[in-house]
Design a protein around this motif. Structure first.
Motif, PDB file in Angstrom:
ATOM      1  N   ILE A 135      47.080  48.251  46.834  1.00 23.30           N
ATOM      2  CA  ILE A 135      46.273  47.265  47.559  1.00 23.30           C
ATOM      3  C   ILE A 135      45.339  46.528  46.608  1.00 23.30           C
ATOM      4  O   ILE A 135      45.183  45.306  46.672  1.00 23.30           O
ATOM      5  N   THR A 136      44.706  47.291  45.720  1.00 23.31           N
ATOM      6  CA  THR A 136      43.764  46.680  44.777  1.00 23.31           C
ATOM      7  C   THR A 136      44.456  45.681  43.863  1.00 23.31           C
ATOM      8  O   THR A 136      43.986  44.553  43.667  1.00 23.31           O
ATOM      9  N   LEU A 137      45.584  46.084  43.296  1.00 22.87           N
ATOM     10  CA  LEU A 137      46.306  45.201  42.389  1.00 22.87           C
ATOM     11  C   LEU A 137      46.937  44.032  43.137  1.00 22.87           C
ATOM     12  O   LEU A 137      47.005  42.915  42.611  1.00 22.87           O
ATOM     13  N   ALA A 138      47.412  44.273  44.367  1.00 19.38           N
ATOM     14  CA  ALA A 138      47.995  43.178  45.157  1.00 19.38           C
ATOM     15  C   ALA A 138      46.943  42.126  45.479  1.00 19.38           C
ATOM     16  O   ALA A 138      47.230  40.922  45.496  1.00 19.38           O
ATOM     17  N   LYS A 139      45.710  42.576  45.733  1.00 20.46           N
ATOM     18  CA  LYS A 139      44.614  41.636  45.994  1.00 20.46           C
ATOM     19  C   LYS A 139      44.409  40.721  44.788  1.00 20.46           C
ATOM     20  O   LYS A 139      44.261  39.498  44.922  1.00 20.46           O
ATOM     21  N   ALA A 140      44.428  41.308  43.586  1.00 20.37           N
ATOM     22  CA  ALA A 140      44.283  40.500  42.374  1.00 20.37           C
ATOM     23  C   ALA A 140      45.492  39.590  42.178  1.00 20.37           C
ATOM     24  O   ALA A 140      45.352  38.434  41.755  1.00 20.37           O
ATOM     25  N   ALA A 141      46.685  40.084  42.505  1.00 23.61           N
ATOM     26  CA  ALA A 141      47.901  39.273  42.355  1.00 23.61           C
ATOM     27  C   ALA A 141      47.873  38.065  43.274  1.00 23.61           C
ATOM     28  O   ALA A 141      48.297  36.968  42.901  1.00 23.61           O
ATOM     29  N   ILE A 142      47.360  38.246  44.482  1.00 26.00           N
ATOM     30  CA  ILE A 142      47.265  37.127  45.429  1.00 26.00           C
ATOM     31  C   ILE A 142      46.288  36.080  44.909  1.00 26.00           C
ATOM     32  O   ILE A 142      46.541  34.872  45.001  1.00 26.00           O
ATOM     33  N   GLN A 143      45.179  36.530  44.347  1.00 24.36           N
ATOM     34  CA  GLN A 143      44.205  35.591  43.789  1.00 24.36           C
ATOM     35  C   GLN A 143      44.820  34.783  42.649  1.00 24.36           C
ATOM     36  O   GLN A 143      44.612  33.571  42.541  1.00 24.36           O
ATOM     37  N   LEU A 144      45.606  35.433  41.800  1.00 27.26           N
ATOM     38  CA  LEU A 144      46.253  34.736  40.693  1.00 27.26           C
ATOM     39  C   LEU A 144      47.357  33.807  41.199  1.00 27.26           C
ATOM     40  O   LEU A 144      47.572  32.733  40.629  1.00 27.26           O
ATOM     41  N   ALA A 145      48.073  34.214  42.251  1.00 32.52           N
ATOM     42  CA  ALA A 145      49.132  33.369  42.805  1.00 32.52           C
ATOM     43  C   ALA A 145      48.568  32.044  43.302  1.00 32.52           C
ATOM     44  O   ALA A 145      49.232  31.001  43.226  1.00 32.52           O
ATOM     45  N   GLN A 146      47.339  32.066  43.801  1.00 30.13           N
ATOM     46  CA  GLN A 146      46.699  30.833  44.255  1.00 30.13           C
ATOM     47  C   GLN A 146      46.375  29.898  43.096  1.00 30.13           C
ATOM     48  O   GLN A 146      46.084  28.724  43.301  1.00 30.13           O
ATOM     49  N   LYS A 147      46.448  30.424  41.875  1.00 29.45           N
ATOM     50  CA  LYS A 147      46.194  29.620  40.667  1.00 29.45           C
ATOM     51  C   LYS A 147      47.480  29.402  39.877  1.00 29.45           C
ATOM     52  O   LYS A 147      47.458  29.212  38.669  1.00 29.45           O
ATOM     53  N   ASP A 148      48.631  29.456  40.574  1.00 32.42           N
ATOM     54  CA  ASP A 148      49.944  29.203  39.969  1.00 32.42           C
ATOM     55  C   ASP A 148      50.295  30.211  38.889  1.00 32.42           C
ATOM     56  O   ASP A 148      50.813  29.868  37.828  1.00 32.42           O
ATOM     57  N   VAL A 149      50.022  31.474  39.164  1.00 33.94           N
ATOM     58  CA  VAL A 149      50.421  32.557  38.269  1.00 33.94           C
ATOM     59  C   VAL A 149      51.253  33.552  39.068  1.00 33.94           C
ATOM     60  O   VAL A 149      50.783  34.090  40.074  1.00 33.94           O
ATOM     61  N   ILE A 150      52.502  33.765  38.633  1.00 35.68           N
ATOM     62  CA  ILE A 150      53.376  34.712  39.305  1.00 35.68           C
ATOM     63  C   ILE A 150      53.253  36.066  38.621  1.00 35.68           C
ATOM     64  O   ILE A 150      53.506  36.197  37.428  1.00 35.68           O
ATOM     65  N   VAL A 151      52.879  37.084  39.405  1.00 36.58           N
ATOM     66  CA  VAL A 151      52.821  38.461  38.905  1.00 36.58           C
ATOM     67  C   VAL A 151      54.072  39.169  39.391  1.00 36.58           C
ATOM     68  O   VAL A 151      54.264  39.337  40.589  1.00 36.58           O
ATOM     69  N   LYS A 152      54.931  39.572  38.465  1.00 35.53           N
ATOM     70  CA  LYS A 152      56.235  40.107  38.845  1.00 35.53           C
ATOM     71  C   LYS A 152      56.157  41.539  39.370  1.00 35.53           C
ATOM     72  O   LYS A 152      56.962  41.937  40.212  1.00 35.53           O
ATOM     73  N   HIS A 153      55.249  42.349  38.871  1.00 35.51           N
ATOM     74  CA  HIS A 153      55.044  43.688  39.412  1.00 35.51           C
ATOM     75  C   HIS A 153      53.590  44.070  39.219  1.00 35.51           C
ATOM     76  O   HIS A 153      52.920  43.614  38.292  1.00 35.51           O
ATOM     77  N   LEU A 154      53.092  44.919  40.135  1.00 33.54           N
ATOM     78  CA  LEU A 154      51.660  45.126  40.235  1.00 33.54           C
ATOM     79  C   LEU A 154      51.038  45.756  39.000  1.00 33.54           C
ATOM     80  O   LEU A 154      49.893  45.459  38.647  1.00 33.54           O
ATOM     81  N   SER A 155      51.755  46.642  38.316  1.00 30.54           N
ATOM     82  CA  SER A 155      51.145  47.284  37.152  1.00 30.54           C
ATOM     83  C   SER A 155      50.801  46.275  36.066  1.00 30.54           C
ATOM     84  O   SER A 155      49.973  46.558  35.192  1.00 30.54           O
ATOM     85  N   ALA A 156      51.413  45.071  36.132  1.00 29.94           N
ATOM     86  CA  ALA A 156      51.109  44.033  35.137  1.00 29.94           C
ATOM     87  C   ALA A 156      49.640  43.617  35.211  1.00 29.94           C
ATOM     88  O   ALA A 156      49.049  43.235  34.196  1.00 29.94           O
ATOM     89  N   ILE A 157      49.040  43.693  36.403  1.00 34.93           N
ATOM     90  CA  ILE A 157      47.629  43.311  36.556  1.00 34.93           C
ATOM     91  C   ILE A 157      46.753  44.243  35.725  1.00 34.93           C
ATOM     92  O   ILE A 157      45.887  43.806  34.968  1.00 34.93           O
ATOM     93  N   GLN A 158      46.987  45.558  35.862  1.00 34.54           N
ATOM     94  CA  GLN A 158      46.166  46.495  35.112  1.00 34.54           C
ATOM     95  C   GLN A 158      46.426  46.381  33.619  1.00 34.54           C
ATOM     96  O   GLN A 158      45.499  46.439  32.811  1.00 34.54           O
ATOM     97  N   ASN A 159      47.705  46.215  33.245  1.00 32.60           N
ATOM     98  CA  ASN A 159      48.012  46.061  31.819  1.00 32.60           C
ATOM     99  C   ASN A 159      47.324  44.838  31.238  1.00 32.60           C
ATOM    100  O   ASN A 159      46.882  44.840  30.087  1.00 32.60           O
ATOM    101  N   LEU A 160      47.238  43.766  32.036  1.00 30.11           N
ATOM    102  CA  LEU A 160      46.564  42.559  31.574  1.00 30.11           C
ATOM    103  C   LEU A 160      45.092  42.831  31.302  1.00 30.11           C
ATOM    104  O   LEU A 160      44.514  42.332  30.326  1.00 30.11           O
ATOM    105  N   GLY A 161      44.470  43.627  32.147  1.00 31.41           N
ATOM    106  CA  GLY A 161      43.071  43.959  31.932  1.00 31.41           C
ATOM    107  C   GLY A 161      42.834  44.907  30.783  1.00 31.41           C
ATOM    108  O   GLY A 161      41.721  44.994  30.267  1.00 31.41           O
ATOM    109  N   SER A 162      43.891  45.613  30.350  1.00 28.21           N
ATOM    110  CA  SER A 162      43.734  46.614  29.290  1.00 28.21           C
ATOM    111  C   SER A 162      43.941  46.063  27.890  1.00 28.21           C
ATOM    112  O   SER A 162      43.548  46.703  26.914  1.00 28.21           O
ATOM    113  N   ILE A 163      44.584  44.894  27.763  1.00 23.75           N
ATOM    114  CA  ILE A 163      44.960  44.436  26.424  1.00 23.75           C
ATOM    115  C   ILE A 163      43.719  44.185  25.566  1.00 23.75           C
ATOM    116  O   ILE A 163      42.716  43.661  26.034  1.00 23.75           O
TER     117      ILE A 163
END
Length: 837
Positions: free
Chosen positions: A276-304
């Protein structure tokens, strides 16, 4: 050459021959990532470590008759899988829509006529026709060309279009071959298909993507956490079970209690809260024309903490612009651009990208943009031997031959140079000056075009031998401009604690010039040849010190990423070309830039649909915020649950009855979980999202082993008060400890959810409401109609006064423990596990 001539000379294939070859070679589709059936994709989500542990617990509960408990766990795990699957499916649908926008086709000579075919139906032996703007449909040998330039950046990383020649004109294979996935920048060609599908260079790269993807930082952290929970659960459950059996309690009742403890310790809400937490972030990014292919990508993006970027088309615009107009000595002068504009304006052939750049360049100051006084008399077209093009013009006062081309071929034809618009003899000293200018421009990584002219008498027809006794007007330099937001994006990433490294297939001089434009510190520059001479260990050390890697192959790009990951870095990679696809897969997080080719999008975890890298900054912050909320539940759940289970284990040995019935254990756990459901909406401290975030099992384990026993200390105090001051029986004891356990578990979130003092960081409104609601329910349960059924009884008011003092002291001790634990952690872990709580 007319279409009739081509059809006569190049017969092509018949439909029957094409069908036979299609059966032999297969469809012209590179071997990319094969999509599994949706059922298999969904079932694979249950095979991850934590869902497996929870499902095992559900199976044991079901086996011993606890069907309600088993159902609750199964629903939690299934809900998490559904959220994750829906996000993945939605991204696949978005990608399929993107593919349909640019359905690949090719113009093919079949049965003696040119037809437009789906690219997948083209076979070896087909004759294809291509013109400016077309995608090359397969690997081909060129038969006929006309001013052909091919943009191969997606395959080679070269920013400039490559000039091509027919096979009959050169034996250089690279010059007379074009490759699937590249595009025609200018000119036209007839070619014979030699390789299709997986046999193409494109296909060989795509084949690498079929290999199993390496474990990412998020996957590795989740696996390590699952192993930690497994070990703790196994130890405590076996201890409690053996202890109960040792004091001759009922084996079945002891087993029920042990299973209840296991369920109480496992964080069954973690998968669904994470989704739910990652999907919420994915929806916010989708509104800015960013496609998140799978939810773990959100956390990995924050970790880099390192972002590796290709140069062409990512940090640059991927197009040519006139950079300088210089005389022979390298001094700015308007004449070269003015003269080159005349040449390009009247050129009859297909304009090259350099012509387009010349025509789009603003005219010299004070001059008109058009040249209506001139009339074209003749043209000497470009060819690969001369490597120049000349136009003969007249303005009724004079006739001029204007020539532009490669400096090394044009300079020997010059006998004079232009100085302030007037020709002077080209002395040996002046020639050396011109040569030094060319060397300097080449060192700066610039593409250079020479411009020359001469007055010429009127003739019916002009030939290449007329290109002599020329006056060198000067040089034009071209550059691929950086994106306007590139420098700002790199600065924002630096402020986020993310170091940027540029990895390009282009030459080092071009890359250095780009870095100078954006004030980028290259550090130690490494070339592809340097990498080949290094061991993996040496590369890992050198790669940390270098911010620029040039002339590297796709395989070397992936090697650099693996080297950085071996040093403990979480690495992201952003690219757009075929040559970037293996690197997108090798990174912890692969990001496909806008206008990326299909194979790059397939390999990436995140796809940007619009230019502007500031979205990366927002995405990284979203990832860190999402991870922060996940960690709140994880840290709180493991520490408080561990404390409760430890207390139950001690009480089970010391008390003449079970400290809490199995039903009460599970009800306590259920109410506690319900209070935590709004965690995805919680506020995250700005300090938390300011630095990279990653899993730290050491910190989690230490916090669990420190905060858990603190909880147990107050539990034991509660036991003592209930037994020796209140003389509680079994029912009163169950009720008192149920309330104390529930209240301390919920209230401690106020301490654990922030690294600050609790009163300096407010929870979100939904979280505050849910916590308060569950506290009210727990307070009312002993006096509710369901109290008798659940094994509760009303307690005296003095107990609640004792409970208030206990909770206050407990929260104070946890706050002190948190500060003691996190202070050394911040010095020991500068990259960020400080705020894991």
């Amino acid at each position: 050459m007319t279409e009739t001539d081509i059809e006569h000379e190049w017969a092509g294939l018949t439909s029957a021959e094409a069908e036979t070859r299609l059966a032999q070679y297969g469809f012209n589709e590179p071997a990319g990532e094969k999509q599994q059936h949706w059922v298999l994709q969904f079932l694979k989500l249950f095979l991850q470590p934590l869902p497996l542990i929870l499902l095992i617990a559900a199976c044991i509960s079901s086996f011993i008759g606890q069907l309600l408990d088993a159902s609750i766990i199964a629903v939690m795990v299934t809900a998490s899988a559904i959220v994750d699957f829906y996000q993945t499916y939605r991204s696949q649908v978005s990608m399929e829509k993107l593919r349909r926008l640019v359905a690949p086709t090719g113009t093919v000579l079949r049965d003696g006529a040119w037809v437009e075919l789906d690219r997948r139906n083209i076979v070896p032996g087909d004759v294809v026709r291509m013109a400016a703007g077309d995608l090359v449909p397969a690997d081909c040998t060129l038969l006929e060309v006309c001013n052909l330039y091919v943009q191969e950046a997606v395959l080679t990383g070269e920013s400039l279009p490559s000039v091509k020649a027919a096979a009959s004109d050169t034996r250089n294979k690279r010059l007379n071959q074009v490759y699937l996935g590249t595009s025609i920048a200018s000119g036209s060609a007839i070619a014979s298909v030699v390789k299709t599908g997986a046999a193409t260079e494109f296909g060989e790269i795509a084949q690498q993507l079929s290999a199993t993807q390496e474990e990412t930082d998020f996957d590795r952290g989740l696996r390590q956490f699952a192993l930690l929970i497994s070990r703790v659960v196994l130890f405590l459950v076996l201890f409690v079970l053996l202890a109960n059996l040792a004091v001759h309690r009922s084996a079945f009742e002891s087993l029920l209690f042990a299973v209840a403890l296991a369920v109480g310790l496992t964080p069954e809400l973690l998968p669904v809260l994470t989704s739910i937490t990652l999907a919420k972030a994915a929806i916010q990014l989708a509104q800015k024309d960013v496609i998140v292919k799978h939810l773990s990508a959100i956390q990995n993006l924050g970790s880099i903490d390192i972002l590796c970027s290709d140069k062409t088309g990512t940090l640059t615009l991927g197009e040519m612009h006139v950079f300088q107009s210089l005389d022979y000595s390298g001094v700015e002068a308007p004449e070269p651009l003015r003269t080159a504009k005349l040449n390009s304006l009247f050129e009859a052939g297909v304009h090259s990208p350099l012509d387009a750049a010349i025509l789009e360049a603003p005219p010299p100051a004070g001059e008109a943009a058009t040249n209506e006084d001139w009339e074209k008399l003749d043209e000497l077209p470009f060819d690969f031997e001369r490597r120049r093009l000349s136009i003969v013009l007249s303005n009724r006062q004079e006739i001029r031959l204007i020539c532009k081309g490669a400096p090394e071929g044009l300079l020997p034809l010059c006998t004079s140079v232009g100085v302030a618009g007037h020709p002077v003899p080209l002395t040996p000293e002046a020639r050396k000056t011109a040569e030094r200018t060319l060397v300097r421009l080449a060192d700066d990584g610039l593409r250079v075009l020479a411009v020359a002219e001469r007055g010429i008498p009127s003739k019916p027809h002009y030939v290449p031998s007329d290109e002599c006794d020329l006056t060198l007007v000067g040089f034009l330099t071209f550059t691929d401009p950086v994106r306007p937001d590139a420098a700002g994006a790199i600065q924002e990433l630096a402020e986020d604690g993310v170091a940027v490294k540029i990895i390009t297939g282009d030459n080092a001089d071009v890359a250095k010039h780009l870095c100078q434009q954006i004030d980028f510190d290259t550090g130690e520059v490494l070339l592809g040849d340097d990498l080949d001479r290094m061991t993996d260990t040496a590369l890992a050390i050198r790669a940390e010190k270098s911010n620029l890697f040039a002339r590297v192959s796709p395989a070397q790009k992936s090697r650099i990423l693996r080297a950085l990951r071996s040093r403990g870095h979480v690495v992201g990679f952003i690219g757009d070309g075929i040559n970037d696809a293996p690197s997108l897969r090798a990174a912890d997080i692969g990001i496909a830039a806008p206008h990326a080719v299909d194979v790059a999008r397939a390999a990436a975890d995140i796809i940007l649909l619009t230019p502007g890298y500031s979205i990366l900054h927002q995405g990284i912050r979203s990832g860190r915020n999402a991870f922060g909320n996940v960690m709140k539940y994880l840290m709180m759940g493991t520490s408080s649950n561990f404390g409760n289970v430890l207390s139950m284990a001690v009480a089970a040995v010391m008390l003449p009855f079970l400290p809490m019935s199995p039903t009460q254990v599970l009800l306590n756990n259920f109410l506690y979980d319900m209070s935590q459901i709004p965690i995805p909406t919680d506020n995250v401290d700005p300090e938390y999202s300011a630095v990279p975030r990653s899993w730290d099992m050491t910190l989690i384990r230490r916090f669990m082993l420190l905060a858990g026993p603190i909880s147990s200390i107050f539990d034991v105090v509660t036991f003592y008060v209930l037994l020796h001051f209140m003389h509680a029986g079994e029912t009163e004891f169950h009720t008192g400890w149920f309330i104390e356990s529930l209240f301390t578990q919920i209230m401690v979130l106020l301490v654990i959810r922030t690294t600050k003092a609790p009163w300096r960081s407010r929870p979100s409104r939904p979280l505050a409401i849910s916590m308060l609601a569950v506290l009210v329910i727990g307070f009312l349960l002993p006096v509710s109609p369901a109290a008798g059924y659940l094994g509760f009884t009303p307690l005296p008011g003095g107990y609640y006064l004792f409970l208030l003092v206990t909770i206050t002291l407990y929260l104070g001790m946890v706050e002190a423990a948190k500060r003691w634990l996190l202070a050394p952690a911040s010095r020991r872990l500068p990259r960020a596990a400080v705020s894991q709580a």
